[in-house]
Design a protein around this motif. Sequence first.
Motif, PDB file in Angstrom:
ATOM      1  N   GLY A  85       0.818  -1.211   0.000  1.00 37.10           N
ATOM      2  CA  GLY A  85       0.000   0.000   0.000  1.00 37.10           C
ATOM      3  C   GLY A  85       0.847   1.254   0.000  1.00 37.10           C
ATOM      4  N   ARG A 125       0.589   3.956   1.769  1.00 35.71           N
ATOM      5  CA  ARG A 125       0.869   4.492   3.105  1.00 35.71           C
ATOM      6  C   ARG A 125       2.125   3.868   3.707  1.00 35.71           C
ATOM      7  NH1 ARG A 125      -3.880   3.244   6.890  1.00 35.71           N
ATOM      8  NH2 ARG A 125      -2.992   1.189   6.571  1.00 35.71           N
ATOM      9  N   ASP A 133      -5.825   3.801   1.267  1.00 36.48           N
ATOM     10  CA  ASP A 133      -4.822   4.712   1.806  1.00 36.48           C
ATOM     11  C   ASP A 133      -4.986   6.172   1.378  1.00 36.48           C
ATOM     12  OD1 ASP A 133      -3.769   2.427   2.891  1.00 36.48           O
ATOM     13  OD2 ASP A 133      -1.930   2.420   1.702  1.00 36.48           O
TER      14      ASP A 133
END
Length: 198
Positions: free
Chosen positions: A36, A38, A120
């Motif tokens: 992801g 993030r 995210d």
Amino acid sequence: MSEAKRTYRMRDRAKSQEETRKKIVEAAMHLHEEVGPRATTISAIAERAGVQRLTVYRHFPDETAVFQACTSHWLSLNPPPDPGDWADIADARSRFKAAISAFYGYYSRTDRMWTAAYRDVDEVPALQQPMAEIAAFLKSVGDDLIAALDPKGSNPALAATVRHGLQFATWADLESQGLSEKEKAGLVMDWLTGTERN
């Protein structure tokens, strides 16, 4: 040094820099899909690409620049459905079904990246502009389909159904319930039929 040798070295250096840049972008792309956006740090990108953090910053001044390059590269490899593919279908319902089927097939092939991106987006500022552009694209597709299905604009439930049907989140929810791509598209068409009867 001769002019020919200097030109060759400059060309060789430019090629090497482009290869390094591509490695960085692809490392970011794979990390975004796997862990992801993030959780993707510059350090992680550098490690995955086999370069130093400073090398990443030489090619990209900040995280936003990396994300922009990553998004552009990923979309070039995974372009969203082209509305031109169904624009010539005369029957509005058939056109909508073709669009839904195209988007659901696309979401099925690109599920991991969209899942990570939508999860995210609120926490990663660098992701917000690319996702806003995707939202604008979906809105444009929806507007065209709605105009064909409801030229007078008199059926807000139909418009809401079209917009809801096009969303990745709708596809993902139906996917989690074990429906096939054909069943998903069929269900959305049933929703559309329901709005037309009201």
